[in-house]
Design an enzyme around this catalytic site. Structure first.
Site, PDB file in Angstrom:
ATOM      1  N   ASP A 109      -7.975  -5.258  -0.369  1.00  0.00           N
ATOM      2  CA  ASP A 109      -8.433  -6.101  -1.471  1.00  0.00           C
ATOM      3  C   ASP A 109      -8.166  -7.586  -1.274  1.00  0.00           C
ATOM      4  OD1 ASP A 109      -9.701  -4.388  -3.292  1.00  0.00           O
ATOM      5  OD2 ASP A 109      -7.773  -3.480  -3.752  1.00  0.00           O
ATOM      6  N   HIS A 131       0.846  -1.197   0.000  1.00  0.00           N
ATOM      7  CA  HIS A 131       0.000   0.000   0.000  1.00  0.00           C
ATOM      8  C   HIS A 131       0.871   1.233   0.000  1.00  0.00           C
ATOM      9  CE1 HIS A 131      -3.201   2.785   1.022  1.00  0.00           C
ATOM     10  NE2 HIS A 131      -4.027   1.841   0.579  1.00  0.00           N
TER      11      HIS A 131
HETATM   12  N1  ACO Z   1       3.619  -7.684  -4.882  1.00  0.00           N
HETATM   13  C1  ACO Z   1       4.955  -7.749  -5.061  1.00  0.00           C
HETATM   14  N2  ACO Z   1       5.796  -6.719  -4.865  1.00  0.00           N
HETATM   15  C2  ACO Z   1       5.247  -5.567  -4.464  1.00  0.00           C
HETATM   16  C3  ACO Z   1       3.878  -5.418  -4.254  1.00  0.00           C
HETATM   17  C4  ACO Z   1       3.067  -6.532  -4.473  1.00  0.00           C
HETATM   18  N3  ACO Z   1       1.749  -6.460  -4.293  1.00  0.00           N
HETATM   19  N4  ACO Z   1       3.615  -4.159  -3.842  1.00  0.00           N
HETATM   20  C5  ACO Z   1       4.793  -3.529  -3.804  1.00  0.00           C
HETATM   21  N5  ACO Z   1       5.776  -4.381  -4.184  1.00  0.00           N
HETATM   22  C6  ACO Z   1       7.204  -4.093  -4.250  1.00  0.00           C
HETATM   23  C7  ACO Z   1       7.527  -3.392  -5.552  1.00  0.00           C
HETATM   24  O1  ACO Z   1       7.843  -4.306  -6.589  1.00  0.00           O
HETATM   25  C8  ACO Z   1       8.688  -2.555  -5.132  1.00  0.00           C
HETATM   26  O2  ACO Z   1       9.817  -3.385  -5.074  1.00  0.00           O
HETATM   27  P1  ACO Z   1      11.236  -2.861  -5.621  1.00  0.00           P
HETATM   28  O3  ACO Z   1      11.553  -1.668  -4.771  1.00  0.00           O
HETATM   29  O4  ACO Z   1      12.121  -4.029  -5.430  1.00  0.00           O
HETATM   30  O5  ACO Z   1      10.994  -2.487  -7.058  1.00  0.00           O
HETATM   31  C9  ACO Z   1       8.374  -2.145  -3.717  1.00  0.00           C
HETATM   32  O6  ACO Z   1       7.503  -3.158  -3.223  1.00  0.00           O
HETATM   33  C10 ACO Z   1       7.668  -0.811  -3.627  1.00  0.00           C
HETATM   34  O7  ACO Z   1       6.560  -0.811  -4.517  1.00  0.00           O
HETATM   35  P2  ACO Z   1       5.921   0.493  -5.142  1.00  0.00           P
HETATM   36  O8  ACO Z   1       5.151   0.128  -6.366  1.00  0.00           O
HETATM   37  O9  ACO Z   1       6.958   1.563  -5.286  1.00  0.00           O
HETATM   38  O10 ACO Z   1       4.958   0.947  -3.997  1.00  0.00           O
HETATM   39  P3  ACO Z   1       3.712   1.863  -4.225  1.00  0.00           P
HETATM   40  O11 ACO Z   1       3.512   2.602  -2.987  1.00  0.00           O
HETATM   41  O12 ACO Z   1       3.797   2.673  -5.463  1.00  0.00           O
HETATM   42  O13 ACO Z   1       2.611   0.751  -4.486  1.00  0.00           O
HETATM   43  C11 ACO Z   1       0.647  -0.397  -4.720  1.00  0.00           C
HETATM   44  C12 ACO Z   1       1.408   0.636  -3.891  1.00  0.00           C
HETATM   45  C13 ACO Z   1       0.419   0.129  -6.145  1.00  0.00           C
HETATM   46  C14 ACO Z   1      -0.709  -0.644  -4.061  1.00  0.00           C
HETATM   47  C15 ACO Z   1       1.459  -1.714  -4.776  1.00  0.00           C
HETATM   48  O14 ACO Z   1       1.714  -2.182  -3.476  1.00  0.00           O
HETATM   49  C16 ACO Z   1       0.783  -2.783  -5.619  1.00  0.00           C
HETATM   50  O15 ACO Z   1       0.940  -2.800  -6.842  1.00  0.00           O
HETATM   51  N6  ACO Z   1      -0.008  -3.690  -4.961  1.00  0.00           N
HETATM   52  C17 ACO Z   1      -0.740  -4.696  -5.696  1.00  0.00           C
HETATM   53  C18 ACO Z   1      -2.046  -4.101  -6.225  1.00  0.00           C
HETATM   54  C19 ACO Z   1      -3.065  -3.917  -5.131  1.00  0.00           C
HETATM   55  O16 ACO Z   1      -3.253  -4.768  -4.262  1.00  0.00           O
HETATM   56  N7  ACO Z   1      -3.741  -2.774  -5.178  1.00  0.00           N
HETATM   57  C20 ACO Z   1      -4.801  -2.419  -4.217  1.00  0.00           C
HETATM   58  C21 ACO Z   1      -4.310  -1.316  -3.316  1.00  0.00           C
HETATM   59  S1  ACO Z   1      -5.544  -0.876  -2.152  1.00  0.00           S
HETATM   60  C22 ACO Z   1      -6.687  -0.062  -3.050  1.00  0.00           C
HETATM   61  O17 ACO Z   1      -6.413   0.597  -4.000  1.00  0.00           O
HETATM   62  C23 ACO Z   1      -8.068  -0.188  -2.665  1.00  0.00           C
END
Ligand code: ACO
Length: 377
Positions: free
Chosen positions: A312, A261
């Site tokens: 989610d 998140h």
């Molecule tokens: N699975 C695997 N790796 C992940 C995930 C995940 N769900 N979420 C974050 N990471 C990793 C990224 O790959 C990144 O790794 P790196 O630094 O080695 O490249 C690191 O964690 C940071 O990720 P970011 O994308 O920079 O974090 P951000 O704050 O932008 O992402 C987000 C938040 C988009 C929700 C992300 O966690 C994600 O894609 N989650 C999966 C989708 C999801 O569940 N969305 C629902 C969110 S809640 C809502 O909207 C109601």
């Protein structure tokens, strides 16, 4: 990629405005609506109370919440021409595309509510009442269920189940959906709410703002994640395979939906509450498959990546236990978040400032213009 100095990609940590509606403490894992902890609201409150709280800034009295419930009942029906248009949309359409189009089309029938400012609280209630009807009208057409009736005696949660499944929920099912709806009702400046506020900040109308928000919620990184969680569970099949499937995906740098998140650095408190509801409902239905799979996936993702579940992860398992198809999960999310979107639009109108950030330009500035006939490719 190296970012140009001064650029906050994704507006991360940028404080864009002041708001009284919702507070997230991402380090403590707390979520507050208008001063009230989400855990208290999930324990004692209903979606109707929470919608009132978000719009008016205070919890309703018993008669105020009864009035709002009655009002939702009166506002559910769609203009017959619009209902007919929804029924004639391609049956293979994504329900989120139908929802976006129908919200936009509804504005054509309701000129008073589309005047920014004055009619907006009426529009907020109208849209909140009507979203389940829009989704139900389309879904019933594609699966051959009879047309909807308004059912004014039903709560929003029970009406949603009736609209989608053509049956009344049990008390436990109705409460599970009610809790899911109130937990999703707002979440500060998430992407779809921000989209709604950007639209409203141009003094555009509430229905346009909600149309922007529905389009934004649709994306798999936002509201679309819960559908993907259930696809993952189908792919995994049995808990014994969770470890290998998840590790394989992580090794390919795939994201596991339902984890991570932007704001929470610990477990999303909504996930904690929904996990419990997923267990309770699974036990009542004698089907613990989703719960057990999700617990296993959680264990692997936390061990391998240190990531916590978000809202989610468990919501889809609750909807699936009721028999709701996957592609209706994000529309259900919308039919709750519409309360928050509209509360934010109302707040935006009261303290309006055009939202218009700037970009750091990294392109060329001194190219020589060549007439079209001289360009070689
Ligand atoms: N699975 C695997 N790796 C992940 C995930 C995940 N769900 N979420 C974050 N990471 C990793 C990224 O790959 C990144 O790794 P790196 O630094 O080695 O490249 C690191 O964690 C940071 O990720 P970011 O994308 O920079 O974090 P951000 O704050 O932008 O992402 C987000 C938040 C988009 C929700 C992300 O966690 C994600 O894609 N989650 C999966 C989708 C999801 O569940 N969305 C629902 C969110 S809640 C809502 O909207 C109601």
């Amino acid at each position: 990629m190296v970012e140009p100095a001064g650029v906050q990609r994704g507006l991360e940590d940028v404080v864009a405005l002041e708001s009284r509606i919702c507070f997230i403490d991402g380090r403590q894992g707390r979520l507050i609506y208008q001063g009230y902890d989400i855990r208290d609201l999930a324990e004692h409150s209903t979606f109707e109370e929470v919608a009132y709280l978000l719009w008016y800034g205070r919890l309703p009295t018993a008669s105020q919440v009864a009035d709002l419930r009655q009002r939702f009942g009166q506002l559910r029906a769609l203009p017959p021409t619009l209902a007919e248009q929804i029924r004639s949309m391609p049956l293979t359409s994504s329900p989120m595309d139908v929802l976006r189009t129908a919200v936009s089309a509804l504005a054509l029938y309701e000129p008073e509510e589309t005047k920014p400012g004055s009619g907006s609280i009426g529009g907020a209630q109208r849209l909140t009442a009507a979203l389940p009807t829009i989704i139900g009208t389309f879904h019933r057409q594609r699966v051959g269920l009879p047309p909807l009736t308004d059912r004014p005696e039903l709560s929003q949660a029970a009406y949603l189940v009736y609209a989608l499944l053509d049956r009344d929920p049990t008390d436990l099912e109705a409460r599970a959906i009610d809790v899911a709806l109130l937990l999703h009702a707002d979440h500060e400046l998430n992407a779809s709410t921000f989209a709604a506020r950007v639209t409203a900040s141009t003094l555009s109308d509430l229905y346009s703002a909600v149309t922007s928000a529905v389009g934004t919620l649709k994306g798999p990184l936002h509201g679309g994640a819960n559908e993907r969680v259930m696809e993952l569970l189908d792919e995994i099949g049995t808990p014994e395979l969770a470890e290998s499937v998840v590790r394989d995906k992580l090794s390919k740098h795939e994201r596991i939906m339902g984890f991570g998140h932007r704001v929470y650095k610990v477990e999303d408190p909504r996930a904690t509450i929904l996990r419990e509801w997923s267990r309770k409902l699974g036990e009542a239905k004698g089907n613990m498959r989703y719960y057990e799979l999700l617990r296993k996936v959680e264990e692997v993702v936390h061990r391998e990546k240190g990531l916590y579940p978000n809202v989610d992860l468990y919501s889809g398992s609750i909807y699936s236990l009721l028999g709701i198809p996957h592609d209706l999960f994000t529309p259900i999310f919308a039919s709750s978040r519409v309360a928050g979107w509209t509360a934010h639009v109302l707040e935006e109108y009261q303290d309006l400032r055009l939202i218009r950030p700037t970009a750091k330009y990294v392109g060329a500035t001194d190219l020589r213009y060549e007439p079209v006939a001289e360009r070689t490719g």
